[in-house]
Write a protein that holds these residues in place. Sequence first.
Motif, PDB file in Angstrom:
ATOM      1  N   LYS A  41       0.959  -1.326  -0.175  1.00 20.29           N
ATOM      2  CA  LYS A  41       0.125   0.141   0.215  1.00 20.29           C
ATOM      3  C   LYS A  41       0.840   1.316  -0.011  1.00 20.29           C
ATOM      4  CE  LYS A  41      -3.569   2.391   2.632  1.00 20.29           C
ATOM      5  NZ  LYS A  41      -4.286   2.434   3.980  1.00 20.29           N
ATOM      6  N   ARG A  42       1.970   1.477   0.919  1.00 18.75           N
ATOM      7  CA  ARG A  42       2.762   2.379   0.768  1.00 18.75           C
ATOM      8  C   ARG A  42       3.503   2.875  -0.375  1.00 18.75           C
ATOM      9  NH1 ARG A  42       8.098   3.553   1.405  1.00 18.75           N
ATOM     10  NH2 ARG A  42       8.468   1.259   1.177  1.00 18.75           N
ATOM     11  N   ALA A  43       3.723   1.602  -1.130  1.00 16.94           N
ATOM     12  CA  ALA A  43       4.640   1.773  -2.420  1.00 16.94           C
ATOM     13  C   ALA A  43       3.588   1.977  -3.521  1.00 16.94           C
ATOM     14  CB  ALA A  43       5.149   0.342  -2.674  1.00 16.94           C
ATOM     15  N   ALA A  44       2.308   1.779  -3.327  1.00 17.20           N
ATOM     16  CA  ALA A  44       1.381   2.003  -4.377  1.00 17.20           C
ATOM     17  C   ALA A  44       0.979   3.651  -4.161  1.00 17.20           C
ATOM     18  CB  ALA A  44       0.148   1.518  -4.209  1.00 17.20           C
ATOM     19  N   GLU A  45       0.911   4.183  -2.821  1.00 12.33           N
ATOM     20  CA  GLU A  45       0.803   5.665  -2.497  1.00 12.33           C
ATOM     21  C   GLU A  45       2.048   6.441  -3.228  1.00 12.33           C
ATOM     22  OE1 GLU A  45       0.181   5.651   1.463  1.00 12.33           O
ATOM     23  OE2 GLU A  45      -1.864   5.200   1.537  1.00 12.33           O
ATOM     24  N   GLN A  46       3.171   5.974  -2.777  1.00 12.73           N
ATOM     25  CA  GLN A  46       4.305   6.833  -3.450  1.00 12.73           C
ATOM     26  C   GLN A  46       4.252   7.017  -4.840  1.00 12.73           C
ATOM     27  OE1 GLN A  46       7.731   4.807  -1.618  1.00 12.73           O
ATOM     28  NE2 GLN A  46       7.775   6.071  -0.012  1.00 12.73           N
ATOM     29  N   ASP A  47       3.845   5.726  -5.678  1.00 15.74           N
ATOM     30  CA  ASP A  47       3.922   5.645  -6.842  1.00 15.74           C
ATOM     31  C   ASP A  47       2.666   6.775  -7.619  1.00 15.74           C
ATOM     32  OD1 ASP A  47       4.542   4.417  -9.586  1.00 15.74           O
ATOM     33  OD2 ASP A  47       2.634   3.663  -9.554  1.00 15.74           O
ATOM     34  N   LEU A  48       1.562   6.596  -7.005  1.00 12.25           N
ATOM     35  CA  LEU A  48       0.552   7.486  -7.275  1.00 12.25           C
ATOM     36  C   LEU A  48       0.852   8.964  -7.157  1.00 12.25           C
ATOM     37  CD1 LEU A  48      -2.330   7.875  -7.950  1.00 12.25           C
ATOM     38  CD2 LEU A  48      -2.973   7.721  -5.596  1.00 12.25           C
ATOM     39  N   PHE A  49       1.851   9.409  -6.213  1.00  8.38           N
ATOM     40  CA  PHE A  49       2.067  10.754  -5.912  1.00  8.38           C
ATOM     41  C   PHE A  49       3.023  11.207  -6.956  1.00  8.38           C
ATOM     42  CE2 PHE A  49       5.259  13.664  -4.212  1.00  8.38           C
ATOM     43  CZ  PHE A  49       4.397  14.840  -3.716  1.00  8.38           C
ATOM     44  N   ALA A  50       4.119  10.195  -7.371  1.00  6.59           N
ATOM     45  CA  ALA A  50       4.955  10.348  -8.278  1.00  6.59           C
ATOM     46  C   ALA A  50       4.215  10.833  -9.738  1.00  6.59           C
ATOM     47  CB  ALA A  50       6.031   9.317  -8.383  1.00  6.59           C
TER      48      ALA A  50
END
Length: 218
Positions: A41-50
């Motif tokens: 979930k954390r990786a997905a949120e970072q990817d979404l922000f990027a």
Amino acid sequence: MPPKPRNLKSLADLKDVQRSLAQQREREAAEAIARAAAEKKRAAEQDLFARAIGATQPLRRKAAVHLAPEPPAPVPVQQQLDEQRVLRESLSDEFDVTTLLDADDAMSFRRPGVNTDVTRKLRAGEWTIQRQIDLHGMRTDEAREALGAFIREAYKQGLRCVRVVHGKGLGSPGRQPVLKAKVQRWLIQKNETLAFVQAKPAEGGAGALVVLLAPSRR
């Protein structure tokens, strides 16, 4: 942590141990699954922000140069001293004016080439007096410099007619008008002076001169 081994006295004890180990494995598996899910979930949120803000790069710091404050403009002391020196030297007390003055009742002056009608109009008050200077009580050097500065400034401002009060000399030794003859000499030596006449009684009479200045070139 796995339960401490104990002496198994029966088949029931063995089953209890197996059940405890199974429960522990289930808990560890569940915790592992939860950690994996949180990381995902954390990786997905970072990817979404990027993806939302696009590619980024660190801001470059602009080079800053600290400039010293600009020093105040120097005071042209030497220039002022030079101007005063030139002024003193240009107005001589020894200048002979006897041949330049019109020996009439009021003693007047007009520069060569200036029509006699000019002094007549001055004496008649046809020129409006725009400014005056009073040299009463001044020493010779003070009066000479004050008069020179006054004429120069009046000319720069485009004034045409001024009055110079030099006094009648009633308070001087011998009751002689010390400044009167000197002022006449100084005015004649100033290129800005076209003509002058003795003032009318109501404007100072024998203690003042009405001076016509040349047109300013400004």
